[in-house]
Write an enzyme that holds these catalytic residues in place. Structure first.
Site, PDB file in Angstrom:
ATOM      1  N   HIS A 110       8.144  -2.082  -7.280  1.00  0.00           N
ATOM      2  CA  HIS A 110       8.834  -2.483  -6.055  1.00  0.00           C
ATOM      3  C   HIS A 110      10.307  -2.071  -6.080  1.00  0.00           C
ATOM      4  O   HIS A 110      10.840  -1.583  -5.074  1.00  0.00           O
ATOM      5  CB  HIS A 110       8.722  -3.998  -5.882  1.00  0.00           C
ATOM      6  N   GLU A 111      10.965  -2.252  -7.212  1.00  0.00           N
ATOM      7  CA  GLU A 111      12.401  -1.957  -7.306  1.00  0.00           C
ATOM      8  C   GLU A 111      12.696  -0.464  -7.295  1.00  0.00           C
ATOM      9  O   GLU A 111      13.745  -0.041  -6.794  1.00  0.00           O
ATOM     10  CB  GLU A 111      12.982  -2.582  -8.576  1.00  0.00           C
ATOM     11  N   THR A 112      11.811   0.348  -7.859  1.00  0.00           N
ATOM     12  CA  THR A 112      12.095   1.783  -8.008  1.00  0.00           C
ATOM     13  C   THR A 112      11.282   2.667  -7.076  1.00  0.00           C
ATOM     14  O   THR A 112      11.444   3.888  -7.115  1.00  0.00           O
ATOM     15  CB  THR A 112      11.824   2.245  -9.449  1.00  0.00           C
TER      16      THR A 112
END
Length: 280
Positions: free
Chosen positions: A143-145
């Site tokens: 999700h973050e990257t």
């Protein structure tokens, strides 16, 4: 996707944790009932009270303190190297676009090298619980990257410098925006992470974007100090630990549900039930 609100949430969480720790007593200057870790920091988790604990309510052995790291490790749990196969890791990365800088940066070998420094990861419980932790970690990383697309935060204009933090003062000309698998940010995260890992996080924060092993170590450092201990409460608790202020309690259900979706997908791949309490 990497963006400023999520980075801010990570930073605010770390600031709150830092504010709750140090006070008065013993080698670290910790409050009573806090442990002084082998690196000289205050806390109450196995990262502080386990192997190498200097003072306070130390626990012999710690949660996952033995040797083993990527292939085996502490007390119970999952064999990380056997679970995070080439097919699993590259199955995430291959969903990133061909022009993504992270596709040539993040590797399974870098992750396994980093996890050797954190033998408590995916350990301390049953094999099922260990696999759930692996699924949770990679759900948040995905999700973050953006499936390992991003190395650094898209918007690099914010320095993320808390000038009031005297323990970890910002270095002139440096910016502490999000970098790495969990997009670590703020000077008060880069400073202690660098000290624990072995690089100058304040003077050279960009090492996180240049060395994939260090990048994964910073993510695991944040995870073990802030997220690992809440895994038994369910995946929803990990969302709250990472970005609760912006996504939990109905603040951003779309982002929260995206994380849950990745977690359930990876649990299915690892053939484990995702467990209860998936949302926050």
């Amino acid at each position: 996707m990497a963006n400023a609100p999520r980075i801010l949430a990570l930073g605010l969480l770390a600031l709150l944790c830092a504010a709750a720790g140090p006070a008065a007593a013993q080698n670290c200057g910790c409050q009573p009932n806090f442990c002084c870790s082998k690196f000289g920091y205050c806390g109450t988790t196995d990262a502080y009270c386990g192997d190498g604990c200097q003072s306070g309510p130390c626990r012999s052995g710690g949660g996952g303190g033995g040797g083993g790291g990527g292939g085996g490790g502490g007390s119970g749990g999952a064999n990380v190297a056997n679970v995070v196969t080439d097919a699993f890791f590259n199955g995430i990365k291959n969903q990133a676009g061909s022009g993504c800088e992270g596709k040539n940066f993040y590797t399974r070998s870098a992750f396994l090298s980093a996890v050797n420094a954190y033998p408590g990861f995916a350990h301390g419980g049953t094999e099922v619980e260990g696999k759930r932790e692996i699924a949770a970690f990679f759900a948040h990383v995905t999700h973050e990257t953006g499936h390992f697309c991003y190395i650094s935060e898209i918007n690099k204009s914010n320095a993320y410098c808390d000038a009031s933090n005297r323990q970890w003062p910002c270095a002139a000309g440096q910016k502490y925006y999000g970098r790495g698998p969990l997009q670590i940010s703020w000077n008060y995260n880069y400073g202690p992470a660098g000290r624990d890992i072995g690089f100058n996080g304040l003077a050279d924060p960009n090492r996180v974007a240049q060395d994939a092993v260090i990048a994964f170590k910073t993510a695991l450092w944040f995870w073990m100090n802030n997220v690992h201990r809440v895994m038994p409460q369910g995946f929803g608790a990990t969302i709250r630990a990472i970005n609760g202020a912006l996504e939990c309690n109905g603040n951003n259900p779309a982002q929260m549900n995206a994380r849950v979706g990745y977690y359930k997908q990876y649990c299915q791949q690892l053939r484990v039930d995702p467990g209860p309490n998936l949302t926050c």
